[in-house]
Design an enzyme around this catalytic site. Structure first.
Site: not given
Lengths: 118, 118
Positions: B2, B14, B31, B35, B53-54, B58, B76
């Protein structure tokens, strides 16, 4: 009101570490007081996670506040304080009424912690 | 890997809804297959939440895959598939070894769902 999602959300108290190297537990106690007016006699680490590691490095540290008492704080503008029994908050998680990731993780992990310490 | 957080993370499968109006359960099954190479006989809604949410809108829909079998999919590139007993995954959550919000919520909510259906 959360502008990014254009709605009011039920959330646990949260905030951002002060720039002067504030540690997480102190920040949690401070935000609890600032946002809700409640003071905690004890704050312990509960979990730490990335909110969305596919595109952001935002990381949240969660703490469990114990022996909480209403203090002097007035709360924050734009924040309405809601207090509910823990079981009711868990019901809201299960029913999908709480839709904020940190709040879901915090409540579920608090339940795990409580079960462990029984 | 990541890139946003510069590390390898243990995550549940995901992905993003196809632009042609794909529904969440179909996307989850797709997925999972893409995956991990596993096929689910049954996929059910588990939770839905905003990751942060701040600052972001998403929203993640989580699904529980049941009666899963290894299918034809090869997985994948860049994704290593790790399968563990459910209890072991829960131990990893409790120990703080899983640090991805959706994965923590998914595992904890799967435990809640499993307890409810007992």
């Amino acid at each position: 009101m959360r502008e990014a999602v254009r709605s009011e959300l039920l959330e646990i108290p949260a905030g951002i570490l002060d720039v002067d190297g504030e540690d997480g537990a102190r920040c949690a106690a401070r935000e609890l007081l600032e946002e809700t007016g409640f003071q905690a006699a004890h704050v312990e680490g509960l979990a730490s996670f990335y909110t969305s590691p596919g595109f952001s490095d935002e990381r949240i540290q969660l703490f469990l506040a114990r022996r909480v008492q209403r203090g002097a704080g007035p709360g924050e503008p734009g924040v309405a304080v809601v207090t509910v029994p823990f079981a009711e908050a868990m019901d809201a998680v299960r029913a999908g009424a709480i839709v904020d990731a940190k709040s879901i993780v915090g409540l579920l992990m608090a339940e795990v912690r409580t079960e462990e310490s029984r």
